[in-house]
Write an enzyme that holds these catalytic residues in place. Structure first.
Site, mmCIF file in Angstrom:
data_model
loop_
_atom_site.group_PDB
_atom_site.id
_atom_site.type_symbol
_atom_site.label_atom_id
_atom_site.label_comp_id
_atom_site.label_asym_id
_atom_site.label_seq_id
_atom_site.Cartn_x
_atom_site.Cartn_y
_atom_site.Cartn_z
ATOM 1 N N ASP A 184 28.273 32.698 41.409
ATOM 2 C CA ASP A 184 28.256 33.564 40.222
ATOM 3 C C ASP A 184 26.807 33.803 39.774
ATOM 4 O OD1 ASP A 184 28.127 30.803 39.371
ATOM 5 O OD2 ASP A 184 28.469 31.456 37.326
ATOM 6 N N HIS A 494 31.890 31.787 49.040
ATOM 7 C CA HIS A 494 32.135 32.436 47.746
ATOM 8 C C HIS A 494 30.767 32.650 47.096
ATOM 9 C CE1 HIS A 494 34.468 33.514 44.194
ATOM 10 N NE2 HIS A 494 33.546 32.878 43.484
ATOM 11 N N ASP A 540 37.336 28.623 55.113
ATOM 12 C CA ASP A 540 36.223 29.582 55.123
ATOM 13 C C ASP A 540 36.737 30.933 54.632
ATOM 14 O OD1 ASP A 540 33.804 30.744 55.476
ATOM 15 O OD2 ASP A 540 33.938 30.914 57.659
ATOM 16 N N GLU A 549 32.371 27.683 47.746
ATOM 17 C CA GLU A 549 31.282 28.268 46.966
ATOM 18 C C GLU A 549 30.002 27.524 47.328
ATOM 19 O OE1 GLU A 549 32.090 28.794 42.764
ATOM 20 O OE2 GLU A 549 30.156 29.756 42.427
HETATM 21 O O1 9MR Z 1 30.635 21.995 40.279
HETATM 22 C C1 9MR Z 1 31.517 22.208 39.196
HETATM 23 C C2 9MR Z 1 32.757 21.369 39.393
HETATM 24 O O2 9MR Z 1 32.423 20.005 39.361
HETATM 25 C C3 9MR Z 1 33.777 21.693 38.302
HETATM 26 O O3 9MR Z 1 34.977 20.997 38.578
HETATM 27 C C4 9MR Z 1 34.017 23.190 38.258
HETATM 28 C C5 9MR Z 1 35.003 23.616 37.179
HETATM 29 O O4 9MR Z 1 34.487 23.420 35.911
HETATM 30 O O5 9MR Z 1 32.804 23.885 38.048
HETATM 31 C C6 9MR Z 1 31.871 23.670 39.090
HETATM 32 O O6 9MR Z 1 30.702 24.372 38.822
HETATM 33 C C7 9MR Z 1 30.782 25.774 38.888
HETATM 34 C C8 9MR Z 1 30.280 26.304 37.560
HETATM 35 O O7 9MR Z 1 31.202 25.978 36.568
HETATM 36 C C9 9MR Z 1 30.026 27.798 37.604
HETATM 37 N N1 9MR Z 1 29.188 28.167 38.706
HETATM 38 C C10 9MR Z 1 29.726 27.750 39.984
HETATM 39 C C11 9MR Z 1 29.854 26.241 40.003
HETATM 40 C C12 9MR Z 1 30.307 25.742 41.376
HETATM 41 O O8 9MR Z 1 31.592 26.106 41.674
#
Ligand code: 9MR
Length: 570
Positions: A184, A494, A540, A549
């Site tokens: 993102d 992602h 994948d 991601e």
């Molecule tokens: O890495 C984060 C993971 O531990 C959490 O469970 C998740 C849901 O809150 O969020 C992950 O972090 C994401 C972040 O919220 C937004 N940018 C992408 C991050 C990686 O997926």
């Protein structure tokens, strides 16, 4: 003479009996191997999955197709976390540099790999170059970005305050630069400062591990390490997220995640959201540490960092429990946390080392310190380890009794992880696989690496090497998880730029999150294999933000571990 003719004849007959190896037309996924390679003196193990009828293997030189080592697999064992029956092959005794494949008669060839000194150097550089591709607010020019060049996105010069920031919502602020957090396009203070801390560990422990002109980025050639140049790009942004009273805003974000479009097309209004203790302390820690790094390069900048750090600390002391939760109208990453002990531990350690003031040390000592590694705590708790690593890395400043106590606890924790890794089929130190599990493996490796720096036992070094093997292909899905590094790597991460840029291969140097049993993304068109096991729960597929991601705090421990190995394994 007769004898000689007979010998020659014999040799000719023998040579014609030896079957040539078949052409390499396919690599077998069943042979799980580090697709990048191994250090000559390093441990070298492979895993054979679900093909247990084969009992031996050979290492073949790719260039002359000759066998250079023959070995037998271990007895087979059943491994529940991956649902496989596996056998392990060990060719650690083979130490000659070159390019090889494993061959199993009746099955075929493994992915090719190298045995070499500096075998991870390209991946090390690539993992940092990955950050350059995450840069907000500037165009990525072709001369630096190659085929992944793109227009600038997100100038972030007019960002509105959200009411949760406590500021006037009609006002805007300029907060350009920094790296996109992940797939993102948002920027989160917690997950800017925490990875910076991991990167600075590498630099402080192994100064000049990456020098100038190694990454081909805009700052290359300025006489300063490209690594530090890249880190400064994020640091400069973090400084813009500090409020005048010292506190840190939590994030800079749109209200919802953008579609899978290029950065310059993602133009929804961005907001400064929240302000809290965790963001403030992480910032205080990272900037205090950065002060020590930049002191030698630019004293004015370094001083600015330290002043910012101390004012953040002061705010956090006065606001010790300000948690963050997404306001109702904000749906992007939360990075919420209710326990700030770890953040206080990290920040007080860094501030003590940078200022020499005992009040920080007293604060550090006021916490009972448990260094047990609990996977998946990640950005909520791993920062306490960073404080400990820093104190142990500056023994001349840290009281002897504290050094002794921290070393004892660290070594005990590393022993646990090393033992655990030994009993894991893929030598992995964790047994639960959730969002970002690859970073759990790498943070564990980072901890074991610190123990090695205190007590250089071969078992620690080998454990770190094997955890790296896991990341580069010796795992239950047989992928090297770093985009662009290995023969079988994620193609559909992602990642908005990679998804939208019409280039088949994704942006290189980005680490996929890894298996997660949570499967929270099935509503996003993600399909997992039926009855999938924990370690195989990785797909994948572009929609899979839970397993595929990429993220700053996943790349960071990888960079650390690769830098460590490059310096310690040769
Ligand atoms: O890495 C984060 C993971 O531990 C959490 O469970 C998740 C849901 O809150 O969020 C992950 O972090 C994401 C972040 O919220 C937004 N940018 C992408 C991050 C990686 O997926």
């Amino acid at each position: 003479m007769q004898k000689l003719v007979l010998i020659i004849l014999g040799l000719v007959v023998l040579a014609s009996c030896q079957k040539p190896y078949p052409e390499i037309d396919q690599y077998r996924k069943e042979i799980r191997i580090n697709q990048i390679g191994y250090y000559p003196k390093g441990i070298k193990k492979i895993v054979l999955a679900d093909s247990i009828s084969f009992s031996s293997f050979s290492v073949i030189d790719i260039h002359n197709k000759k066998s250079v080592f023959d070995g037998n697999f271990s007895e087979s064992t059943i491994w529940e976390l991956s649902g496989e029956e596996i056998r392990v092959g060990n060719f650690s005794d083979f130490k000659t540099t070159g390019e090889y494949v494993i061959y199993i008669e009746g099955l075929g060839y493994s992915y090719p790999f190298e045995i070499n000194n500096n075998v991870f150097n390209d991946a090390l550089l690539g993992s940092v170059k990955g950050l350059y591709y995450q840069r907000a607010s500037i165009p990525l020019e072709e001369k630096y970005a190659g085929k992944w060049y793109r227009k600038a996105g997100h100038p972030d010069t007019e960002v509105y305050f959200h009411s949760s920031s406590g500021k006037d919502t009609t006002e805007t602020v300029s907060s350009p630069g920094g790296w996109y957090d992940a797939g993102d396009y948002n920027k989160y203070v917690i997950n800017g400062a925490f990875p910076l801390g991991q990167y600075f560990q590498l630099w402080e422990q192994y100064p000049e591990v990456i020098s100038d002109n190694q990454l081909t980025i805009p700052e290359s050639g300025n006489g300063i390490s490209d690594f530090l140049d890249e880190l400064k790009y994020e640091l400069d942004w973090l400084l813009t997220m500090q409020d005048k009273d010292g506190g840190l805003f939590h994030k800079l974000t749109t209200k919802n995640f953008e579609d899978m479009i290029m950065p310059h097309k993602a133009v929804n209004q961005r907001y400064i959201v929240g302000k809290g203790t965790a963001a403030t302390l992480n910032f205080a820690a990272a900037t205090a540490q950065a002060y020590r790094v930049f002191e030698k390069i630019d004293t004015t900048y370094a001083q600015k960092l330290l002043t910012a750090s101390e004012s953040a600390w002061k705010w956090a002391k006065e606001n010790q429990k300000i948690t963050f939760q997404n306001p109702i109208d904000i749906r992007t990453g939360e990075y919420g946390d209710n326990n700030f002990d770890d953040e206080f531990i990290w920040a007080s350690a860094e501030l003590f080392l940078s200022t020499g003031k005992n009040e920080y040390l007293d604060h550090f000592n006021s916490y009972p310190l448990d260094l047990t590694f609990k996977s998946s705590e990640s950005w909520t708790a791993y920062m306490k380890f960073l404080g400990v690593y820093s104190l142990l890395n500056h023994k001349q400043k840290t009281p002897d009794t504290l050094v002794a106590d921290l070393t004892k606890k660290l070594v005990a924790s590393a022993d646990d992880l090393t033992e655990k890794a030994k009993s894991g089929a893929y030598f992995q130190p964790i047994s639960d696989f959730t969002w970002g599990s690859n970073s759990d493996v790498l943070n564990a490796a980072m901890l074991v690496a610190q123990a090695y720096r205190q007590e250089p036992k071969v078992a620690y070094l080998e454990a770190v090497q094997q955890m790296t093997d896991y990341i580069f292909g010796t795992n239950a899905v047989g992928y090297s998880f770093l985009t662009g590094f290995g023969d079988q790597t994620p193609m559909n991460i992602h990642h908005r730029q990679s998804g939208a840029d019409d280039i088949q291969v994704p942006v290189p140097g980005l680490l996929s999150g890894g298996p997660s049993i949570q499967q929270l993304d099935t509503s996003n068109d993600v399909v997992y294999p039926e009855n999938v096991t924990q370690m195989k729960s990785w797909v994948d597929q572009e929609g899979s933000y839970v397993t595929n991601e990429i993220c700053l705090n996943w790349n960071a421990p990888l960079t650390y571990v690769l830098g460590f190995l490059e310096r310690e394994s040769n």
